[in-house]
Design a protein around this motif. Structure first.
Motif, PDB file in Angstrom:
ATOM      1  N   LYS A  52       8.358 -10.450  -0.678  1.00  0.00           N
ATOM      2  CA  LYS A  52       9.878 -10.438  -1.039  1.00  0.00           C
ATOM      3  C   LYS A  52      10.703 -10.433  -0.205  1.00  0.00           C
ATOM      4  O   LYS A  52      11.853 -10.937  -0.063  1.00  0.00           O
ATOM      5  CB  LYS A  52       9.879  -9.213  -2.006  1.00  0.00           C
ATOM      6  CG  LYS A  52       9.550  -9.277  -3.470  1.00  0.00           C
ATOM      7  CD  LYS A  52       9.781  -7.900  -4.068  1.00  0.00           C
ATOM      8  CE  LYS A  52       9.077  -7.721  -5.579  1.00  0.00           C
ATOM      9  NZ  LYS A  52       9.266  -6.293  -5.872  1.00  0.00           N
ATOM     10  N   ALA A  53      10.039 -10.055   1.153  1.00  0.00           N
ATOM     11  CA  ALA A  53      11.249  -9.542   2.253  1.00  0.00           C
ATOM     12  C   ALA A  53      11.402 -11.019   2.798  1.00  0.00           C
ATOM     13  O   ALA A  53      12.332 -11.205   3.801  1.00  0.00           O
ATOM     14  CB  ALA A  53      10.500  -8.902   3.359  1.00  0.00           C
ATOM     15  N   VAL A 105      -2.902  -2.378  -1.526  1.00  0.00           N
ATOM     16  CA  VAL A 105      -2.878  -3.514  -0.655  1.00  0.00           C
ATOM     17  C   VAL A 105      -2.071  -4.997  -1.378  1.00  0.00           C
ATOM     18  O   VAL A 105      -1.190  -5.276  -0.588  1.00  0.00           O
ATOM     19  CB  VAL A 105      -4.050  -4.394  -0.299  1.00  0.00           C
ATOM     20  CG1 VAL A 105      -4.263  -5.559   0.475  1.00  0.00           C
ATOM     21  CG2 VAL A 105      -4.949  -3.204   0.512  1.00  0.00           C
ATOM     22  N   ILE A 106      -2.414  -4.971  -2.796  1.00  0.00           N
ATOM     23  CA  ILE A 106      -1.387  -5.897  -3.468  1.00  0.00           C
ATOM     24  C   ILE A 106      -0.271  -5.608  -3.465  1.00  0.00           C
ATOM     25  O   ILE A 106       0.753  -6.534  -3.257  1.00  0.00           O
ATOM     26  CB  ILE A 106      -2.272  -6.091  -4.869  1.00  0.00           C
ATOM     27  CG1 ILE A 106      -3.518  -6.466  -4.759  1.00  0.00           C
ATOM     28  CG2 ILE A 106      -1.238  -6.911  -5.700  1.00  0.00           C
ATOM     29  CD1 ILE A 106      -4.524  -6.436  -6.068  1.00  0.00           C
ATOM     30  N   ALA A 107       0.069  -4.433  -3.646  1.00  0.00           N
ATOM     31  CA  ALA A 107       1.487  -4.051  -3.626  1.00  0.00           C
ATOM     32  C   ALA A 107       2.343  -4.318  -2.255  1.00  0.00           C
ATOM     33  O   ALA A 107       3.514  -4.950  -2.324  1.00  0.00           O
ATOM     34  CB  ALA A 107       1.693  -2.516  -4.169  1.00  0.00           C
ATOM     35  N   TYR A 108       1.803  -4.091  -1.404  1.00  0.00           N
ATOM     36  CA  TYR A 108       2.206  -4.209   0.131  1.00  0.00           C
ATOM     37  C   TYR A 108       2.508  -5.824   0.312  1.00  0.00           C
ATOM     38  O   TYR A 108       3.211  -6.201   0.708  1.00  0.00           O
ATOM     39  CB  TYR A 108       0.995  -3.613   1.172  1.00  0.00           C
ATOM     40  CG  TYR A 108       1.582  -3.884   2.559  1.00  0.00           C
ATOM     41  CD1 TYR A 108       2.718  -3.219   3.011  1.00  0.00           C
ATOM     42  CD2 TYR A 108       1.006  -4.681   3.305  1.00  0.00           C
ATOM     43  CE1 TYR A 108       3.273  -3.373   4.519  1.00  0.00           C
ATOM     44  CE2 TYR A 108       1.253  -5.202   4.617  1.00  0.00           C
ATOM     45  CZ  TYR A 108       2.383  -4.345   5.035  1.00  0.00           C
ATOM     46  OH  TYR A 108       2.693  -4.548   6.260  1.00  0.00           O
ATOM     47  N   ILE A 109       1.523  -6.377  -0.404  1.00  0.00           N
ATOM     48  CA  ILE A 109       1.502  -8.115   0.165  1.00  0.00           C
ATOM     49  C   ILE A 109       2.772  -8.463  -0.728  1.00  0.00           C
ATOM     50  O   ILE A 109       3.804  -9.465  -0.411  1.00  0.00           O
ATOM     51  CB  ILE A 109       0.272  -8.742  -0.361  1.00  0.00           C
ATOM     52  CG1 ILE A 109      -0.857  -8.382   0.650  1.00  0.00           C
ATOM     53  CG2 ILE A 109       0.384 -10.005  -0.635  1.00  0.00           C
ATOM     54  CD1 ILE A 109      -2.204  -8.926   0.288  1.00  0.00           C
ATOM     55  N   LYS A 110       2.824  -8.033  -1.927  1.00  0.00           N
ATOM     56  CA  LYS A 110       4.131  -8.355  -2.832  1.00  0.00           C
ATOM     57  C   LYS A 110       5.320  -8.100  -2.241  1.00  0.00           C
ATOM     58  O   LYS A 110       6.426  -8.869  -2.211  1.00  0.00           O
ATOM     59  CB  LYS A 110       3.866  -7.722  -4.297  1.00  0.00           C
ATOM     60  CG  LYS A 110       2.992  -8.294  -4.892  1.00  0.00           C
ATOM     61  CD  LYS A 110       2.893  -7.899  -6.506  1.00  0.00           C
ATOM     62  CE  LYS A 110       1.820  -8.248  -7.469  1.00  0.00           C
ATOM     63  NZ  LYS A 110       1.732  -7.870  -8.678  1.00  0.00           N
TER      64      LYS A 110
END
Length: 82
Positions: free
Chosen positions: A80-81, A71-76
């Protein structure tokens, strides 16, 4: 047990012990619920959080997230997008 007096406008002061127990702060809203002839008072934000948690149950797994790190990686990535 605590006691409060009702004003002519129907207002009461929630005793400090109860405010602390419900984690109420200035401006918070409270929720009143009647059940089996008794009235219960709850911090409205706790009700809202419980409802959201209930509605979101299982959604992370459906989206393919296995761990909190996923989840944390997805939010990061989302940040960035922007």
């Amino acid at each position: 047990m605590e006691l409060a007096k009702v004003t002519s406008k129907g207002q009461i002061t929630i005793p400090l012990m109860i405010r602390n127990r419900l984690q109420l702060k200035t401006g918070d809203k409270v929720f009143f619920e009647e059940s089996k002839g008794k009235i219960y008072i709850t911090n409205a934000s706790q009700i809202t959080l419980a409802n959201v948690q209930s509605q979101m149950q299982g959604e992370a797994e459906k989206a393919g997230f296995q761990t909190e790190d996923d989840v944390i990686a997805y939010i990061k990535e989302l940040r960035k997008a922007k």
